[in-house]
Design a protein around this motif. Structure first.
Motif, PDB file in Angstrom:
ATOM      1  N   LEU A   1       0.844  -1.060   0.043  1.00 46.75           N
ATOM      2  CA  LEU A   1       0.001   0.003   0.064  1.00 46.75           C
ATOM      3  C   LEU A   1       0.916   1.136  -0.010  1.00 46.75           C
ATOM      4  CD1 LEU A   1      -1.816  -2.025   1.166  1.00 46.75           C
ATOM      5  CD2 LEU A   1      -3.267  -0.126   2.154  1.00 46.75           C
TER       6      LEU A   1
ATOM      7  N   ALA B   1      -6.971   0.860   4.749  1.00 47.87           N
ATOM      8  CA  ALA B   1      -6.764   0.244   3.555  1.00 47.87           C
ATOM      9  C   ALA B   1      -6.334  -1.168   4.049  1.00 47.87           C
ATOM     10  CB  ALA B   1      -6.159   0.888   2.641  1.00 47.87           C
TER      11      ALA B   1
ATOM     12  N   VAL C   1      -7.732  -4.869   3.371  1.00 49.25           N
ATOM     13  CA  VAL C   1      -6.932  -5.929   2.607  1.00 49.25           C
ATOM     14  C   VAL C   1      -6.793  -7.174   3.615  1.00 49.25           C
ATOM     15  CG1 VAL C   1      -4.611  -6.510   1.442  1.00 49.25           C
ATOM     16  CG2 VAL C   1      -5.552  -4.211   1.273  1.00 49.25           C
TER      17      VAL C   1
ATOM     18  N   LEU D   1      -1.283  -0.913  -4.197  1.00 43.09           N
ATOM     19  CA  LEU D   1      -2.551  -0.149  -4.221  1.00 43.09           C
ATOM     20  C   LEU D   1      -2.083   1.244  -3.902  1.00 43.09           C
ATOM     21  CD1 LEU D   1      -4.495  -2.533  -1.996  1.00 43.09           C
ATOM     22  CD2 LEU D   1      -5.349  -1.990  -4.205  1.00 43.09           C
TER      23      LEU D   1
ATOM     24  N   ARG E   1      -3.038  -0.174  -8.636  1.00 43.25           N
ATOM     25  CA  ARG E   1      -4.589  -0.129  -8.535  1.00 43.25           C
ATOM     26  C   ARG E   1      -4.646   1.195  -7.991  1.00 43.25           C
ATOM     27  NH1 ARG E   1      -3.536  -3.901 -11.292  1.00 43.25           N
ATOM     28  NH2 ARG E   1      -4.769  -5.798 -11.487  1.00 43.25           N
TER      29      ARG E   1
ATOM     30  N   ILE F   1      -6.558   4.251  -6.090  1.00 36.98           N
ATOM     31  CA  ILE F   1      -7.863   4.153  -5.378  1.00 36.98           C
ATOM     32  C   ILE F   1      -8.092   5.933  -4.982  1.00 36.98           C
ATOM     33  CG2 ILE F   1      -9.172   3.637  -3.147  1.00 36.98           C
ATOM     34  CD1 ILE F   1      -8.477   1.220  -4.989  1.00 36.98           C
TER      35      ILE F   1
ATOM     36  N   VAL G   1     -10.933  -0.373  -1.800  1.00 37.08           N
ATOM     37  CA  VAL G   1      -9.780  -1.386  -1.765  1.00 37.08           C
ATOM     38  C   VAL G   1      -9.976  -2.950  -2.005  1.00 37.08           C
ATOM     39  CG1 VAL G   1      -7.800  -2.164   0.052  1.00 37.08           C
ATOM     40  CG2 VAL G   1      -8.385   0.447  -0.652  1.00 37.08           C
TER      41      VAL G   1
ATOM     42  N   ALA H   1     -10.895  -4.129  -5.144  1.00 39.63           N
ATOM     43  CA  ALA H   1      -9.589  -4.305  -6.019  1.00 39.63           C
ATOM     44  C   ALA H   1      -8.900  -5.475  -5.638  1.00 39.63           C
ATOM     45  CB  ALA H   1      -8.676  -2.950  -5.882  1.00 39.63           C
ATOM     46  N   VAL H   2      -8.567  -5.769  -4.566  1.00 35.99           N
ATOM     47  CA  VAL H   2      -7.873  -6.745  -4.094  1.00 35.99           C
ATOM     48  C   VAL H   2      -8.935  -8.252  -4.556  1.00 35.99           C
ATOM     49  CG1 VAL H   2      -7.151  -8.382  -1.982  1.00 35.99           C
ATOM     50  CG2 VAL H   2      -6.668  -6.029  -2.147  1.00 35.99           C
TER      51      VAL H   2
ATOM     52  N   TRP I   1      -8.169  -8.715  -8.138  1.00 36.20           N
ATOM     53  CA  TRP I   1      -6.793  -9.377  -8.196  1.00 36.20           C
ATOM     54  C   TRP I   1      -6.655 -10.709  -7.801  1.00 36.20           C
ATOM     55  CZ3 TRP I   1      -3.040 -10.388  -4.163  1.00 36.20           C
ATOM     56  CH2 TRP I   1      -1.666 -10.527  -4.795  1.00 36.20           C
TER      57      TRP I   1
END
Length: 227
Positions: A14, A25, A29, A147, A197, A199, A212, A215-216, A219
């Motif tokens: 991050l 964030a 995650v 991220l 990515r 954010i 977040v 996006a994870v 992925w």
């Protein structure tokens, strides 16, 4: 050269400027990955090991650093700052990151080498080719996913002003320094869109956490079936 180092599929970093909300964030995650049944190791840079945390004190001064004023009496040269960052990172990679990856865990790091390109490269004006050489020799890998929490510098500074009564040495820099840092991160993201990515960190914390996590999740879904 971007992408020349191997990217580990279980290493997540991050990145972002001051006040971007990395704590929120990181929790998003961690919760997403553990919710899928995987071990997660949360760590940070500079730091992550006892020795690297001592180097962090030298680097940051102020709130987390030396209490005897030594950093005021002898300011760190930009080159010294970079080398200390990589000394801490080398220790971190060998003592925390690599062992966790070898046993199959995911490693989620609050900052990694991209911060050196942004803070010491763009912010301090140091040679990015030198940083790339240090990355190759001392680190040897890149995150599979990075991220970037992108936030206007003034808004980020306003957030940290209410949080930090004793700003550390880097937090005490001027706005123009952080504008260069933000530009450095954005350039990294533009150069490597398959890894980054971006954010929007100006959103409320809950919305940032949701973005977040999404996006994870995408992925992780893309990693299925890969060796």
């Amino acid at each position: 050269m971007p992408g020349a180092l191997p990217r580990h599929p279980r290493l997540v970093s991050l990145e972002g400027g001051e006040g971007a909300g990395k704590s929120t964030a990181l929790a998003a995650v961690r919760d997403l990955i553990t919710g899928r049944g995987h071990e997660v190791v949360l760590t940070r840079e500079p730091g992550g090991t006892p020795l690297a945390e001592r180097i962090r004190e030298l680097l940051l001064g102020g709130r987390d650093g030396l209490r005897d004023g030594a950093t005021d009496a002898e300011p760190l040269a930009a080159e010294t700052e970079l080398l200390l960052m990589f000394a801490a990172r080398a220790q971190h990679v060998r003592q925390v990151v690599q062992p966790a990856l070898r046993r199959g865990a995911y490693v989620v790091s609050d900052r990694f080498t991209d911060s050196s390109y942004a803070y010491q490269g763009e912010g301090r004006g140091l040679d990015r080719a030198w940083i790339a050489d240090l990355e190759r020799r001392a680190v040897g890998l890149q995150p599979g996913l990075t991220l970037l929490l992108d936030l206007d510098v003034r808004e980020g500074r306003a957030r940290t002003a209410g949080r930090d009564l004793w700003p550390d040495r880097i937090e005490s820099e001027q706005d123009d320094f952080f504008e260069r840092v933000r530009l450095g991160f954005r350039r990294r993201a533009e150069a490597e869109p398959e890894r980054f990515r971006v954010i929007d960190a100006a959103q409320p914390p809950q919305a940032v956490g949701t973005a977040v996590a999404a996006a994870v999740a995408r992925w992780l879904d893309g990693q299925q079936g890969r060796p």
